[in-house]
Motif scaffolding. Structure first.
Motif, PDB file in Angstrom:
ATOM      1  N   VAL A   1      -3.935  -7.050  12.157  1.00 33.17           N
ATOM      2  CA  VAL A   1      -4.157  -6.062  11.105  1.00 33.17           C
ATOM      3  C   VAL A   1      -4.835  -6.727   9.910  1.00 33.17           C
ATOM      4  O   VAL A   1      -4.478  -7.847   9.535  1.00 33.17           O
ATOM      5  N   ARG A   2      -5.817  -6.050   9.333  1.00 34.05           N
ATOM      6  CA  ARG A   2      -6.491  -6.553   8.139  1.00 34.05           C
ATOM      7  C   ARG A   2      -6.727  -5.400   7.170  1.00 34.05           C
ATOM      8  O   ARG A   2      -6.823  -4.246   7.570  1.00 34.05           O
ATOM      9  N   LEU A   3      -6.844  -5.750   5.906  1.00 35.74           N
ATOM     10  CA  LEU A   3      -7.316  -4.803   4.892  1.00 35.74           C
ATOM     11  C   LEU A   3      -8.720  -5.275   4.533  1.00 35.74           C
ATOM     12  O   LEU A   3      -8.887  -6.311   3.895  1.00 35.74           O
ATOM     13  N   LEU A   4      -9.716  -4.544   5.014  1.00 33.89           N
ATOM     14  CA  LEU A   4     -11.099  -5.003   4.876  1.00 33.89           C
ATOM     15  C   LEU A   4     -11.642  -4.648   3.497  1.00 33.89           C
ATOM     16  O   LEU A   4     -11.743  -3.469   3.134  1.00 33.89           O
ATOM     17  N   GLY A   5     -11.976  -5.662   2.742  1.00 33.46           N
ATOM     18  CA  GLY A   5     -12.553  -5.465   1.411  1.00 33.46           C
ATOM     19  C   GLY A   5     -13.925  -6.101   1.319  1.00 33.46           C
ATOM     20  O   GLY A   5     -14.562  -6.396   2.346  1.00 33.46           O
ATOM     21  N   SER A   6     -14.343  -6.356   0.092  1.00 36.88           N
ATOM     22  CA  SER A   6     -15.722  -6.810  -0.124  1.00 36.88           C
ATOM     23  C   SER A   6     -15.991  -8.189   0.491  1.00 36.88           C
ATOM     24  O   SER A   6     -17.126  -8.514   0.801  1.00 36.88           O
TER      25      SER A   6
ATOM     26  N   ARG B   1     -18.988   0.293   4.587  1.00 35.44           N
ATOM     27  CA  ARG B   1     -20.105  -0.173   3.737  1.00 35.44           C
ATOM     28  C   ARG B   1     -19.712  -0.054   2.262  1.00 35.44           C
ATOM     29  O   ARG B   1     -20.013  -0.931   1.460  1.00 35.44           O
ATOM     30  N   GLN B   2     -19.053   1.051   1.939  1.00 34.56           N
ATOM     31  CA  GLN B   2     -18.623   1.235   0.555  1.00 34.56           C
ATOM     32  C   GLN B   2     -17.603   0.156   0.170  1.00 34.56           C
ATOM     33  O   GLN B   2     -17.689  -0.449  -0.901  1.00 34.56           O
ATOM     34  N   SER B   3     -16.667  -0.077   1.072  1.00 32.50           N
ATOM     35  CA  SER B   3     -15.609  -1.065   0.801  1.00 32.50           C
ATOM     36  C   SER B   3     -16.190  -2.475   0.656  1.00 32.50           C
ATOM     37  O   SER B   3     -15.754  -3.260  -0.185  1.00 32.50           O
ATOM     38  N   ALA B   4     -17.172  -2.767   1.518  1.00 29.66           N
ATOM     39  CA  ALA B   4     -17.755  -4.119   1.519  1.00 29.66           C
ATOM     40  C   ALA B   4     -18.889  -4.275   0.521  1.00 29.66           C
ATOM     41  O   ALA B   4     -19.357  -5.387   0.273  1.00 29.66           O
ATOM     42  N   GLY B   5     -19.338  -3.177  -0.028  1.00 29.85           N
ATOM     43  CA  GLY B   5     -20.461  -3.226  -0.960  1.00 29.85           C
ATOM     44  C   GLY B   5     -21.751  -3.637  -0.290  1.00 29.85           C
ATOM     45  O   GLY B   5     -22.588  -4.321  -0.871  1.00 29.85           O
TER      46      GLY B   5
ATOM     47  N   SER C   1      -7.956   4.398  -2.365  1.00 21.81           N
ATOM     48  CA  SER C   1      -8.330   3.548  -3.504  1.00 21.81           C
ATOM     49  C   SER C   1      -8.640   2.096  -3.125  1.00 21.81           C
ATOM     50  O   SER C   1      -9.400   1.443  -3.812  1.00 21.81           O
ATOM     51  N   ASP C   2      -8.059   1.586  -2.033  1.00 27.66           N
ATOM     52  CA  ASP C   2      -8.114   0.129  -1.849  1.00 27.66           C
ATOM     53  C   ASP C   2      -8.489  -0.262  -0.425  1.00 27.66           C
ATOM     54  O   ASP C   2      -7.631  -0.445   0.420  1.00 27.66           O
ATOM     55  N   GLY C   3      -9.771  -0.433  -0.145  1.00 28.38           N
ATOM     56  CA  GLY C   3     -10.222  -0.990   1.128  1.00 28.38           C
ATOM     57  C   GLY C   3      -9.972  -0.104   2.337  1.00 28.38           C
ATOM     58  O   GLY C   3      -9.498   1.034   2.234  1.00 28.38           O
ATOM     59  N   VAL C   4     -10.310  -0.663   3.489  1.00 28.19           N
ATOM     60  CA  VAL C   4     -10.143   0.053   4.754  1.00 28.19           C
ATOM     61  C   VAL C   4      -9.205  -0.770   5.646  1.00 28.19           C
ATOM     62  O   VAL C   4      -9.454  -1.946   5.902  1.00 28.19           O
TER      63      VAL C   4
ATOM     64  N   ILE D   1       0.861  -1.191   0.000  1.00 28.93           N
ATOM     65  CA  ILE D   1       0.000   0.000   0.000  1.00 28.93           C
ATOM     66  C   ILE D   1       0.896   1.240   0.000  1.00 28.93           C
ATOM     67  O   ILE D   1       1.782   1.383   0.846  1.00 28.93           O
ATOM     68  N   ASP D   2       0.647   2.119  -0.948  1.00 25.90           N
ATOM     69  CA  ASP D   2       1.411   3.365  -1.041  1.00 25.90           C
ATOM     70  C   ASP D   2       0.955   4.286   0.108  1.00 25.90           C
ATOM     71  O   ASP D   2      -0.242   4.528   0.265  1.00 25.90           O
ATOM     72  N   SER D   3       1.918   4.779   0.886  1.00 32.39           N
ATOM     73  CA  SER D   3       1.542   5.611   2.047  1.00 32.39           C
ATOM     74  C   SER D   3       0.810   6.882   1.621  1.00 32.39           C
ATOM     75  O   SER D   3       0.027   7.443   2.399  1.00 32.39           O
ATOM     76  N   SER D   4       1.047   7.325   0.382  1.00 32.75           N
ATOM     77  CA  SER D   4       0.330   8.529  -0.080  1.00 32.75           C
ATOM     78  C   SER D   4      -1.145   8.229  -0.351  1.00 32.75           C
ATOM     79  O   SER D   4      -1.951   9.129  -0.530  1.00 32.75           O
ATOM     80  N   ASP D   5      -1.470   6.930  -0.350  1.00 30.07           N
ATOM     81  CA  ASP D   5      -2.853   6.514  -0.603  1.00 30.07           C
ATOM     82  C   ASP D   5      -3.696   6.548   0.683  1.00 30.07           C
ATOM     83  O   ASP D   5      -4.916   6.429   0.636  1.00 30.07           O
ATOM     84  N   ILE D   6      -3.008   6.690   1.814  1.00 31.72           N
ATOM     85  CA  ILE D   6      -3.717   6.649   3.095  1.00 31.72           C
ATOM     86  C   ILE D   6      -4.400   7.982   3.381  1.00 31.72           C
ATOM     87  O   ILE D   6      -3.779   9.042   3.300  1.00 31.72           O
ATOM     88  N   GLY D   7      -5.698   7.879   3.702  1.00 29.74           N
ATOM     89  CA  GLY D   7      -6.466   9.095   3.991  1.00 29.74           C
ATOM     90  C   GLY D   7      -6.635   9.280   5.483  1.00 29.74           C
ATOM     91  O   GLY D   7      -5.661   9.316   6.232  1.00 29.74           O
TER      92      GLY D   7
END
Lengths: 141, 327
Positions: free
Chosen positions: A87-92, A136-140, A72-75, A49-55
């Motif tokens: 640690v997890r990257l929560l996606g759909s 919710r957006q990440s998980a659809g 751009s990519d999950g939470v 994960i690019d650190s500049s991608d972190i919000g």
């Protein structure tokens, strides 16, 4: 060895070690000191994960959970377990449900059986709403 | 055959239990007094110990099956070395090699990994971690790997005897209190340093140091990686579990396999791959195997490419190929 002696040794050893560990262990378990610690832990597990991608980073009141919302990519999800972190990257495919709980609370259920359902309390309704919407957006859902 | 009752060998598995209790108390005391490196966490350590108790309980059924199978194989033995000093020594070395092979399989075949994963599921590394043992070994079919030793002529109780010594030795490896030992020992024997590498999730350390008592098997078969000060071990799994619940610690990977296998829309090959391919394999590339994690690490840290435990950069071999003269 006599089975009774063996059993006694196992049970006695367990009780003794349990008592000593209770005395020796730090109280309260792991806490995230600040947002940077949450990001560092997340990046360590997901170096791609690019650190500049972190919000925005949102931490729960007890500082035992943090959500790192990527652009751009999950939470990213950091959760204390004892004195360590998971640690997890929560996606759909990761979230079974995301439900509001009172003014500032959130209830999460995961598909991963090793992640217990979470009942989280945030500092403000804004934090809670932001995290819930991101998940919710990440998980659809 | 020699009847089981005629063979007088100590029950090393039972005799090791006092060693386990005393060892943990000594390590805990040393850490508590600040005399040794290491960390304990109450829930983590108790989870490990209770997994160990469960392993002893479920191990009774496994032991019955194992002894029955080995006794059957022993009846068809090729040699008859008996029980003496050299047969004990030879059996110990051959059994250690068998354990090396089995251990490599435990990490590279998901069906076996499902049994072994709980041993690696602690993010701590202390003597209690050694006792975080599986409850489901009976389902792996691993007793079959004992049969060659019995066929060779080693008595089943001798095989269990040397196995007990092997496990007691391995218990002592699970500690941070011991640094690196004398170089000749580090070269031949498995040591706490080598085994810390094995329990780490750092990409360079994945799938390394499978040896149990002797590390030479790893050196021979190219799976050895040295512990490095600049990349200190980070203990646990690539994706750590978030629970101390014994049921999920013991069965979580089996549940995951089941969920993967019954997914709709997969081919039969994909379902079998979810059972027997290396951990991290997925039909859609959504997960990463150890090899893919190592490759990713090298892409992010090109200066580390080709170092012990890490692959070359993908382009490097291709570039080398280009300059080779055509035949």
């Amino acid at each position: 060895m006599n089975p009774l002696v063996l059993g006694g040794l196992i049970v006695g050893g367990l009780i003794l070690i349990d008592v000593l560990l209770r005395l020796a262990s730090k109280r309260g378990g792991g806490r995230l000191e600040n947002d940077k610690e949450a990001i560092d832990r997340f990046i360590q597990e997901f170096p791609e994960i690019d650190s500049s991608d972190i919000g925005r980073v949102v931490t729960t009141q007890d500082r035992r959970h943090a959500f790192i919302v990527n652009r751009s990519d999950g939470v990213g999800f950091v959760r204390a377990l004892g004195d360590r972190f998971v640690v997890r990257l929560l996606g759909s495919k990761d979230l079974a449900s995301v439900d509001d709980d009172g003014e500032t609370g959130l209830k999460l259920r995961f598909h991963d059986v090793t992640l217990r359902p979470a009942r989280l309390l945030f500092s403000s309704a804004d934090d809670r709403d932001f995290v819930a919407a991101s998940l919710r957006q990440s998980a659809g859902i | 055959m020699d009847s089981l009752a005629n063979i007088q060998l100590p029950n090393t598995g039972q005799l090791a239990i006092p060693l386990y209790v005393v060892g943990i108390l000594i390590e805990l005391g040393l850490i508590w007094l600040g005399k040794a490196k290491g960390q304990y966490e109450h829930k983590d350590a108790m989870t490990s110990l209770l997994m160990g108790v469960g392993n002893v309980a479920t191990g009774i059924i496994y032991a019955v099956v194992l002894i029955a199978m080995m006794t059957w194989a022993y009846n068809y033995r090729i040699f008859d070395p008996g029980v003496n000093w050299w047969s004990i020594l030879l059996c110990f070395v051959l059994d250690d090699f068998r354990r090396y092979v089995y251990h490599a399989g435990l990490h590279r075949i998901r069906w076996w990994w499902a049994d072994h994963v709980n041993h690696h599921s602690s993010q701590h590394y202390n003597l209690t971690t050694a006792l975080r043992q599986p409850w489901t070994t009976i389902f792996t079919g691993s007793f079959l790997l004992y049969l060659p030793l019995a066929w060779l002529g080693f008595h089943p109780l001798l095989i269990l005897f040397v196995g007990g010594i092997n496990l007691a030795y391995q218990f002592l490896l699970h500690t941070e209190t011991v640094g690196k030992l004398w170089k000749p020992i580090e070269y031949v024997m498995n040591t706490p340093s080598h085994h810390r590498v094995h329990h780490s999730s750092n990409p360079r350390y994945l799938d390394a140091n499978y040896g149990c008592v002797f590390i030479i098997w790893d050196r021979i078969f190219g799976t050895f990686v040295e512990e490095r000060e600049e990349d200190m071990p980070k203990y646990g799994l690539v994706q750590n579990i978030g629970t101390f619940n014994l049921f999920y610690v013991a069965f979580h990977e089996w549940i995951s396999i089941f969920k993967d296998v019954i997914r709709p829309g997969l081919t039969m090959r994909e379902r079998l791959m979810y059972m027997f391919a290396p951990p991290g394999w997925s039909h859609d590339g959504s997960r990463k195997t150890s090899e893919e994690l190592k490759a990713q690490y090298v892409r992010l840290h090109p200066d580390q490419a080709g170092m012990e435990g890490l692959p070359e950069l993908p382009g490097k071999n291709a570039a080398r190929g280009m300059v080779q003269p055509a035949e």
